[in-house]
Write an enzyme that holds these catalytic residues in place. Sequence first.
Site, PDB file in Angstrom:
ATOM      1  CB  CYS A  85      -0.879  -0.035   1.246  1.00 31.85           C
ATOM      2  SG  CYS A  85      -1.932   1.413   1.416  1.00 31.85           S
ATOM      3  CG  HIS A 126      -5.722  -2.402  -1.042  1.00 30.47           C
ATOM      4  ND1 HIS A 126      -4.678  -3.029  -0.385  1.00 30.47           N
ATOM      5  CD2 HIS A 126      -5.502  -1.071  -0.916  1.00 30.47           C
ATOM      6  CE1 HIS A 126      -3.879  -2.098   0.122  1.00 30.47           C
ATOM      7  NE2 HIS A 126      -4.345  -0.905  -0.194  1.00 30.47           N
ATOM      8  CD  GLU A 127      -7.211   1.208  -3.493  1.00 35.12           C
ATOM      9  OE1 GLU A 127      -7.233   1.993  -2.528  1.00 35.12           O
ATOM     10  OE2 GLU A 127      -6.154   0.740  -3.952  1.00 35.12           O
ATOM     11  CG  HIS A 130      -7.426   2.488   1.615  1.00 33.80           C
ATOM     12  ND1 HIS A 130      -6.582   2.901   2.617  1.00 33.80           N
ATOM     13  CD2 HIS A 130      -6.640   1.847   0.714  1.00 33.80           C
ATOM     14  CE1 HIS A 130      -5.334   2.521   2.329  1.00 33.80           C
ATOM     15  NE2 HIS A 130      -5.348   1.873   1.169  1.00 33.80           N
TER      16      HIS A 130
HETATM   17 ZN   LIG Z   1      -3.729   0.978   0.262  1.00 29.04          ZN
END
Ligand SMILES: [Zn+2]
Length: 136
Positions: A85, A126-127, A130
């Site tokens: 990341c 993954h996003e 976030h």
């Molecule tokens: Zn990330």
Amino acid sequence: MVRPIMKDPLFLAMKAEPAVEQDQDVIRDLQDTLQACRDRCVGMAANMIGQRKRIIIVSAGPVPLVMVNPRLLSGRDTYEAEEGCLSLPGIRKTTRYRHITVAYLDSRFKPKTGSFEGYPAQIIQHELDHCEGILI
Ligand SMILES: [Zn+2]
């Protein structure tokens, strides 16, 4: 505008707020910043550029895909992945779905539903994390 990458873990741990149509500048900044980092980055969430909005961008085709207010509708077939990341040092292990279906608004705020698999699906997950303040 290309924005600096947010690395403050306290900021990144905060949930993002729903995006509204006035957030076009955030979309443009995400596009510009992803473009500037494209040699080492395949996706980005708005909080990574210091904007607590539920907007992500994913480099999953010829043109990066913008997803506004994305929501995971379903996922299946989990596996162990290793991810890096831009906001964090090193590589970490995580569990991802191979196949996902996501509801989102496109960059013009039109509702869409998309199914993704493999690497694009991994980047999207993954996003999405976030947006929830979850880091790998
Ligand atoms: Zn990330």
